[in-house]
Design a protein around this motif. Structure first.
Motif, PDB file in Angstrom:
ATOM      1  N   GLU A  72       5.232   0.584   7.484  1.00 29.91           N
ATOM      2  CA  GLU A  72       6.535   1.236   7.269  1.00 29.91           C
ATOM      3  C   GLU A  72       7.638   0.505   8.026  1.00 29.91           C
ATOM      4  OE1 GLU A  72       7.035   4.244   5.589  1.00 29.91           O
ATOM      5  OE2 GLU A  72       5.038   5.100   5.390  1.00 29.91           O
ATOM      6  N   PRO A  73       7.876  -0.749   7.692  1.00 27.38           N
ATOM      7  CA  PRO A  73       8.812  -1.532   8.517  1.00 27.38           C
ATOM      8  C   PRO A  73      10.238  -0.990   8.481  1.00 27.38           C
ATOM      9  CG  PRO A  73       8.233  -2.729   6.508  1.00 27.38           C
ATOM     10  CD  PRO A  73       7.358  -1.519   6.554  1.00 27.38           C
ATOM     11  N   LEU A  74      10.537  -0.130   7.527  1.00 27.10           N
ATOM     12  CA  LEU A  74      11.912   0.354   7.417  1.00 27.10           C
ATOM     13  C   LEU A  74      12.077   1.797   7.860  1.00 27.10           C
ATOM     14  CD1 LEU A  74      12.832  -1.211   3.970  1.00 27.10           C
ATOM     15  CD2 LEU A  74      12.913  -2.217   6.219  1.00 27.10           C
ATOM     16  N   ALA A  75      10.982   2.406   8.309  1.00 25.83           N
ATOM     17  CA  ALA A  75      11.072   3.803   8.732  1.00 25.83           C
ATOM     18  C   ALA A  75      12.006   3.926   9.915  1.00 25.83           C
ATOM     19  CB  ALA A  75       9.683   4.320   9.104  1.00 25.83           C
ATOM     20  N   PHE A 125       4.330   9.013  -7.600  1.00 26.73           N
ATOM     21  CA  PHE A 125       5.517   8.238  -7.231  1.00 26.73           C
ATOM     22  C   PHE A 125       6.741   9.141  -7.125  1.00 26.73           C
ATOM     23  CE2 PHE A 125       3.275   4.591  -9.512  1.00 26.73           C
ATOM     24  CZ  PHE A 125       2.749   4.109  -8.331  1.00 26.73           C
ATOM     25  N   GLY A 126       6.715  10.264  -7.829  1.00 26.57           N
ATOM     26  CA  GLY A 126       7.871  11.150  -7.840  1.00 26.57           C
ATOM     27  C   GLY A 126       8.632  10.985  -9.137  1.00 26.57           C
ATOM     28  N   GLN A 127       8.939  12.109  -9.744  1.00 25.42           N
ATOM     29  CA  GLN A 127       9.594  12.142 -11.056  1.00 25.42           C
ATOM     30  C   GLN A 127      10.832  11.253 -11.110  1.00 25.42           C
ATOM     31  OE1 GLN A 127       8.825  12.935 -14.457  1.00 25.42           O
ATOM     32  NE2 GLN A 127       7.952  14.655 -13.321  1.00 25.42           N
ATOM     33  N   SER A 128      11.641  11.277 -10.058  1.00 20.76           N
ATOM     34  CA  SER A 128      12.911  10.553 -10.129  1.00 20.76           C
ATOM     35  C   SER A 128      12.736   9.081  -9.745  1.00 20.76           C
ATOM     36  CB  SER A 128      13.931  11.218  -9.207  1.00 20.76           C
ATOM     37  OG  SER A 128      13.423  11.210  -7.888  1.00 20.76           O
ATOM     38  N   ILE A 160       0.877  -1.167   0.000  1.00 19.40           N
ATOM     39  CA  ILE A 160       0.000   0.000   0.000  1.00 19.40           C
ATOM     40  C   ILE A 160       0.911   1.211   0.000  1.00 19.40           C
ATOM     41  CG2 ILE A 160      -1.738   1.298   1.282  1.00 19.40           C
ATOM     42  CD1 ILE A 160      -2.748  -1.387   2.339  1.00 19.40           C
ATOM     43  N   PHE A 161       0.871   1.933  -1.121  1.00 22.21           N
ATOM     44  CA  PHE A 161       1.759   3.073  -1.278  1.00 22.21           C
ATOM     45  C   PHE A 161       0.982   4.366  -1.109  1.00 22.21           C
ATOM     46  CE2 PHE A 161       3.487   6.497  -3.799  1.00 22.21           C
ATOM     47  CZ  PHE A 161       4.831   6.482  -3.499  1.00 22.21           C
ATOM     48  N   GLY A 162       1.588   5.328  -0.463  1.00 21.82           N
ATOM     49  CA  GLY A 162       0.966   6.646  -0.341  1.00 21.82           C
ATOM     50  C   GLY A 162       1.879   7.551   0.435  1.00 21.82           C
ATOM     51  N   HIS A 163       1.718   8.851   0.226  1.00 24.04           N
ATOM     52  CA  HIS A 163       2.519   9.802   0.992  1.00 24.04           C
ATOM     53  C   HIS A 163       1.930   9.935   2.384  1.00 24.04           C
ATOM     54  CE1 HIS A 163       4.899  10.698  -2.480  1.00 24.04           C
ATOM     55  NE2 HIS A 163       3.795  10.870  -3.197  1.00 24.04           N
ATOM     56  N   SER A 164       2.657  10.616   3.268  1.00 22.70           N
ATOM     57  CA  SER A 164       2.123  10.740   4.620  1.00 22.70           C
ATOM     58  C   SER A 164       0.835  11.552   4.570  1.00 22.70           C
ATOM     59  CB  SER A 164       3.147  11.381   5.550  1.00 22.70           C
ATOM     60  OG  SER A 164       3.584  12.596   5.022  1.00 22.70           O
ATOM     61  N   GLY A 165      -0.159  11.082   5.304  1.00 19.88           N
ATOM     62  CA  GLY A 165      -1.459  11.742   5.274  1.00 19.88           C
ATOM     63  C   GLY A 165      -2.381  11.176   4.216  1.00 19.88           C
ATOM     64  N   VAL A 184       2.818  -1.419   4.140  1.00 22.52           N
ATOM     65  CA  VAL A 184       2.523  -0.013   3.909  1.00 22.52           C
ATOM     66  C   VAL A 184       3.834   0.744   3.787  1.00 22.52           C
ATOM     67  CG1 VAL A 184       1.981   2.010   5.298  1.00 22.52           C
ATOM     68  CG2 VAL A 184       0.231   0.325   4.847  1.00 22.52           C
ATOM     69  N   THR A 185       3.950   1.588   2.791  1.00 26.07           N
ATOM     70  CA  THR A 185       5.213   2.293   2.604  1.00 26.07           C
ATOM     71  C   THR A 185       5.017   3.560   1.799  1.00 26.07           C
ATOM     72  OG1 THR A 185       7.440   2.115   1.718  1.00 26.07           O
ATOM     73  CG2 THR A 185       5.728   0.907   0.560  1.00 26.07           C
ATOM     74  N   HIS A 186       5.963   4.488   1.958  1.00 30.12           N
ATOM     75  CA  HIS A 186       5.979   5.640   1.071  1.00 30.12           C
ATOM     76  C   HIS A 186       7.243   5.618   0.216  1.00 30.12           C
ATOM     77  CE1 HIS A 186       8.278   7.116   4.545  1.00 30.12           C
ATOM     78  NE2 HIS A 186       8.959   7.768   3.639  1.00 30.12           N
ATOM     79  N   ALA A 187       7.962   4.477   0.254  1.00 32.49           N
ATOM     80  CA  ALA A 187       9.195   4.345  -0.517  1.00 32.49           C
ATOM     81  C   ALA A 187       8.975   3.363  -1.666  1.00 32.49           C
ATOM     82  CB  ALA A 187      10.320   3.859   0.379  1.00 32.49           C
ATOM     83  N   LEU A 188       9.148   3.855  -2.870  1.00 26.29           N
ATOM     84  CA  LEU A 188       8.888   3.018  -4.036  1.00 26.29           C
ATOM     85  C   LEU A 188       9.846   1.834  -4.099  1.00 26.29           C
ATOM     86  CD1 LEU A 188       6.639   3.455  -6.006  1.00 26.29           C
ATOM     87  CD2 LEU A 188       8.286   4.269  -7.667  1.00 26.29           C
TER      88      LEU A 188
END
Lengths: 365, 228
Positions: free
Chosen positions: A160-163, A232-235, A29-34, A191-195
């Protein structure tokens, strides 16, 4: 199969999530914070009661507002690995591990992995007698993983197991999670915000944005959606390519990998012939030429066709290409798009500047 | 009446009051810390009343509810042959009521300090609410329980006003150290007795503080709040 269709309110925040994903492999599950990721996990685990909707795992209904079903947290058998570990400070590592195991001993089904096996897998044997307050961040996360798995969950949630871990520990925990996946076959929702974690771990992906599901489906297909690039972010935006290693690299030569659409040249240490490889290609590393470039340092040039062109938020546009049957995203500037007069359906050449191998051991899994 | 039997009676009353107050204090602390309901402010005020009321008033209120002619007191006497006035049991009840607010205070603060996320984690591991309370919450609030009980014990040991009003001042039954000192002060040639009893009070206080700090340290190590 995890079937979710819920609306939740937490203060001013509103989550309205609807998706259906198979759970035989890992779901990200991907998403930015919030975006509502943690709210969604809380609803799955039963910590938060949705206002309406239903949550089903295979044939089991955990929540249904229509049928007035709301299974208690402890009866759901959904393991939860929290961001901060949440180890019990008054118990030793060994007793933390036993906490869930002791309570679920009589249950059948679910993930079943033996304690010694898990201790071996996660490298915990040296930690068992320790108090949890003396553990490092990475150690805490490993203990939390083992503790959750020993409770024999039907589904394991990882928030976010790696946060909060440094780069080295991140790589270490990622490898542990990958090992666990293969060794235990447990269904995971990460759950993560890191691609990077999405790409490494998941077979299916749910993209959350501002409390709604923007897209869900196979990770590769969701990633190859040009409309998602801004999220996802340009880069970071990338496409995934699966292929088979034809021959290993000799000397300075690169290994050749066949995929559904052609050949790629990859630097691949000592993978055996026939290995199934997953390759990540960042959209920003793909350029487009209308004629086949002859004199170039780029070794991967693929004949492709433009499927769709989507304008991004900035000066860049996202071009979805198709190479044989394989989708490929390219990120180019608006100016180049105009100059080359690119339109959908046009045959072009994709120049792939660099590619990254995600995992080389899928073949022996 | 020798001094040691006065000390023994004081310890009996204080210990009895702490034990009697403990379940009520724990329940009240849990309710006040974790529950929300109509009338919570009233319960809070009731629990804390002995802290702000003159002890004599508390003693009087006990007398009009638990005295032999009062409804509850008469019931206790008829049903259980339990007479509270003029007895050690009565002294224990009076001391327990006076000690309750301090016990609740310590326990309530520690309930607040327990991370409820740990309790949720325990539930995801298959523990029901009661199981979670016994296996996670209770061990983590042990320091609060210990300090609450210690404060309550100390308060009960020094209790005077409510005891003398409710249970009266009877040698061997309700005459604890403070009451004995008061009696000695009021008697014509009790100066030597006063000094002896005051010294004993001091020694008792020092021993209690020593034991308490020793216990607190051990408990905090036990539940992982500090290193051994």
């Amino acid at each position: 199969m995890l079937d979710v269709d819920i609306t939740c309110r937490a203060g001013a925040f509103r989550l309205s999530a609807r998706f259906e994903v198979p759970t035989r492999q890992t779901v990200a599950i991907f998403g930015h914070s919030g975006a509502g990721k943690t709210t969604l996990l809380h609803a799955l685990a039963g910590v938060l009661r949705p206002d309406a909707g239903r949550i089903m795992l295979d044939d089991t209904c955990f929540f249904s507002s229509a049928n007035q079903i709301d299974v208690a947290i402890e009866k759901r058998r959904i393991g939860y690995v929290f961001q901060e570990g949440r180890l019990f400070p008054h118990l030793s590592v060994a007793k933390n591990l036993d906490y869930g195991a002791r309570r679920q001993r009589t249950l059948s089904g679910g993930t079943s992995v033996s304690r010694p096996e898990l201790i071996e897998l996660l490298g915990l044997s040296g930690l068992l007698a320790r108090r949890t307050r003396d553990l490092s961040g990475g150690e805490r996360q490993r203990v939390a993983l083992a503790r959750a798995l020993l409770a024999r969950p039907r589904l394991l949630l990882l928030d976010e197991p790696l946060a909060g871990l440094d780069a080295k520990r991140k790589g270490e925990i990622l490898r542990y999670i990958e090992h666990l996946q293969k060794a235990t076959g447990v269904a995971m929702v990460v759950v993560t915000h890191a691609l990077e974690e999405v790409v490494r771990l998941s077979s299916h992906l749910v993209v959350l944005d501002a409390g709604t599901v923007r897209k869900s489906g196979e990770t590769g297909a969701v990633l190859a959606t040009p409309e998602m690039v801004s999220l996802f972010g340009q880069s970071e935006a990338s496409t995934l390519i699966s292929g088979t290693l034809l021959e290993p690299s000799h000397g300075h030569a690169l290994a050749r990998v066949a995929f559904d659409g052609g050949l790629l040249h990859v630097a691949c240490g000592d993978c055996p012939i026939g290995s199934e490889l997953r390759i990540r290609v960042r959209a920003s590393d793909v350029s487009i030429a209308t004629e086949e470039p002859q004199q170039t340092s780029i070794s991967n040039i693929l004949a492709a066709r433009i499927v769709r062109i989507v304008a991004g938020s900035g000066a860049d546009v996202q071009v979805l290409l198709q190479v044989g049957q394989t989708p490929l995203l390219a990120s180019i500037t608006q100016a180049s798009l105009v100059r080359l007069k690119l339109v959908a359906g046009m045959p072009v050449f994709a120049m792939v500047k660099s590619i990254a191998l995600i995992d080389s051991n899928l073949g022996d899994a | 009446m020798n001094d040691w039997s006065i000390v023994a009676l004081s310890l009996e009353v204080a210990t009895g009051a702490t034990l009697l107050g403990f379940p009520f204090a724990l329940l009240a602390a849990w309710v006040l810390a974790r529950q929300d309901f109509f009338g919570k402010a009233l319960l809070d005020a009731l629990v804390n009343a002995p802290l702000v009321l003159p002890p004599v008033v508390v003693g009087y209120l006990l007398l009009v509810t638990l005295g032999t002619h009062a409804p509850i007191g008469a019931f206790l006497l008829n049903a259980f042959h339990l007479q509270l006035i003029f007895t050690t049991s009565g002294a224990i009840v009076a001391a327990a009521v006076m000690a309750l607010p301090l016990m609740v205070r310590g326990m309530r603060l520690s309930f607040d300090s327990v991370d409820d996320r740990l309790e949720i984690a325990a539930r995801t591991l298959g523990a029901g609410p009661i199981d979670v309370f016994l296996s996670v919450t209770l061990p983590l609030i042990l320091p609060g329980i210990a300090s609450g009980c210690l404060l309550g014990f100390a308060r009960a040991l020094g209790e005077f006003g409510a005891t003398i009003t409710f249970a009266s001042n009877i040698a061997g039954e309700t005459r604890t150290l403070p009451l004995a000192i008061y009696t000695a002060i009021n008697s014509a040639n009790g100066d030597a007795d006063v000094v002896r009893l005051v010294v004993m009070s001091l020694i008792l206080a020092i021993i209690a503080i020593g034991i308490a700090s020793l216990f607190e340290k051990r408990i905090r190590i036990l539940i992982g709040q500090r290193r051994a």
